[in-house]
Design a protein around this motif. Sequence first.
Motif, PDB file in Angstrom:
ATOM      1  N   ALA A  64       0.827  -1.203   0.000  1.00  0.00           N
ATOM      2  CA  ALA A  64       0.000   0.000   0.000  1.00  0.00           C
ATOM      3  C   ALA A  64       0.863   1.256   0.000  1.00  0.00           C
ATOM      4  CB  ALA A  64      -0.932  -0.006   1.212  1.00  0.00           C
ATOM      5  N   SER A  65       1.982   1.204   0.727  1.00  0.00           N
ATOM      6  CA  SER A  65       2.901   2.350   0.753  1.00  0.00           C
ATOM      7  C   SER A  65       3.489   2.613  -0.626  1.00  0.00           C
ATOM      8  CB  SER A  65       4.023   2.100   1.773  1.00  0.00           C
ATOM      9  OG  SER A  65       3.512   1.990   3.080  1.00  0.00           O
ATOM     10  N   LYS A  66       3.806   1.541  -1.361  1.00  0.00           N
ATOM     11  CA  LYS A  66       4.339   1.698  -2.715  1.00  0.00           C
ATOM     12  C   LYS A  66       3.273   2.298  -3.639  1.00  0.00           C
ATOM     13  CE  LYS A  66       7.481   1.172  -5.925  1.00  0.00           C
ATOM     14  NZ  LYS A  66       8.742   1.943  -5.895  1.00  0.00           N
ATOM     15  N   ALA A  67       2.037   1.848  -3.483  1.00  0.00           N
ATOM     16  CA  ALA A  67       0.948   2.403  -4.292  1.00  0.00           C
ATOM     17  C   ALA A  67       0.785   3.900  -4.010  1.00  0.00           C
ATOM     18  CB  ALA A  67      -0.355   1.658  -3.995  1.00  0.00           C
ATOM     19  N   ILE A  68       0.906   4.293  -2.752  1.00  0.00           N
ATOM     20  CA  ILE A  68       0.784   5.709  -2.376  1.00  0.00           C
ATOM     21  C   ILE A  68       1.965   6.518  -2.913  1.00  0.00           C
ATOM     22  CG2 ILE A  68       0.853   7.284  -0.388  1.00  0.00           C
ATOM     23  CD1 ILE A  68      -0.743   5.023   1.129  1.00  0.00           C
ATOM     24  N   GLU A  69       3.138   5.914  -2.912  1.00  0.00           N
ATOM     25  CA  GLU A  69       4.316   6.590  -3.479  1.00  0.00           C
ATOM     26  C   GLU A  69       4.099   6.886  -4.963  1.00  0.00           C
ATOM     27  OE1 GLU A  69       8.588   5.019  -4.953  1.00  0.00           O
ATOM     28  OE2 GLU A  69       8.138   4.549  -2.850  1.00  0.00           O
ATOM     29  N   ILE A  70       3.507   5.922  -5.678  1.00  0.00           N
ATOM     30  CA  ILE A  70       3.252   6.110  -7.109  1.00  0.00           C
ATOM     31  C   ILE A  70       2.117   7.105  -7.331  1.00  0.00           C
ATOM     32  CG2 ILE A  70       2.475   4.934  -9.211  1.00  0.00           C
ATOM     33  CD1 ILE A  70       3.810   2.364  -8.056  1.00  0.00           C
TER      34      ILE A  70
END
Length: 476
Positions: A64-70
């Motif tokens: 989820a953190s990676k999705a938010i980063e993108i």
Amino acid sequence: MPSEKDAIALKQKGNKAVANHEWLNAVDYYTQAIEINDRDATFYCNRSQANIKLESYGYAVADASKAIEIDPDYVKAYYRRAVANTAILNSREALKDFKTAVKKDPGNKDAKLKLAECEKIVRHVEFLRAIEIGDPPSAFEGLDIDGIAVDANYDGAKLGEEMSQDFIDDMIQRFKNGKKLHRKYVYQIIAAVKKIVYDEPTMVEMEVPKGHQLTVCGDTHGQFFDLMELFRLNGFPTESHYYLFNGDFVDRGSWSTEIVLLLYAYKWLHPKAFFLNRGNHETDDMNRVYGFEGECKAKYTEKTFKLFSESFSALPLATLIGKKYFTLHGGLFSDDKTSLDDVRKLNRHQQRQPGQQGIMMEMLWTDPQPMPGRGPSKRGVGLQFGPDVTKRFCEANGLDAVIRSHEVRMEGYEVEHDGRCITVFSAPRYCDSTENKGAYINIGPDLKLDFHQFDAVPHPDIKPMAYAQNSLTSMM
């Protein structure tokens, strides 16, 4: 070269796997999609949801953190990260994400509801912390069990000063019929078993005598009717048919009180032939989130939960079977120097709850990984250990293998780490949403492992997590 079209097709396969509750397959499809295109936030967000279903909450947070980063405006990713953090009791981190989700999407009614519930959780945790005292009085102090009268209209068997098979048979039938035990008998059973297990060592050491059999069971998680199926297939406990239940008797499933009362009754009846290891769900924090505390209050009394809590903290943490199988709920340690002697010397009575570090926490929380060495926990709590760690531990302590539970296995069990790490899980169709088998292990005097699988059976129409304190858990 694979194209974006291929990545989208893999995502669609992942979505289909999610719809069929095939969480591992879903993770695999989303991972393949990410390998083609690692800049699509939806791939990570969808994999986060599949990891939540697998209870890989640490991985879910990372995805989820990676999705938010993108995509910093991806509301669903904040939502899923919050749900994963709630699952591992990081309620303050979850609160931040729910607030962000509501801020970015003010019309999202579900996010507003979850935010309000998360705020309640944080306030409750802070309240408990504020009133916490170093050495609380025993829940049994001043409890006059003898003075509790059994109502004349109580239609169940009567319990005297000792447990009997007749009482257990009647208890099983009551539970199947949706009835409860009298409060006096509940208190009596918990008090008797708390005394028995308190006097046992932190690591119980037992043999399987000639003409006897031991059955090792994994997580049962309140799935009472599936436990009945296990007993139907494999036989009920007796003085010559030993049983070891390897933690996580309660939470999630909605018949947790029925399971733990039955297991406790057998422990009282057969104290030297029936064994119980503590799991990570025999702890206060988990019971507050995953339903056992609420179930105790709904079916019995708040006092019932407090008595169970104290009895859970008295449970042994491991069982050594025939000097060959180290059996515990979670897994191995962060330090290669930790040995069976360290477990023997551990005074579990000084620390009622496992905390965030130390040997007790690791025994309840760690998981195996296929790669050598140690790694961060996919759960966000504890760590993971590789086949080399297991090999060194077994060789240093003269063991054939480590037997543990703690994780769903689609076939009910798994043998890994070159045969030295065995996982057994005894809750088939876990939480009514994972299409896994259940399993148990029979061990005779020759100490050979005989694996058995079984399927879930129908149960009354009460959903898992029915007694959880909030609907955040319905997302997990």
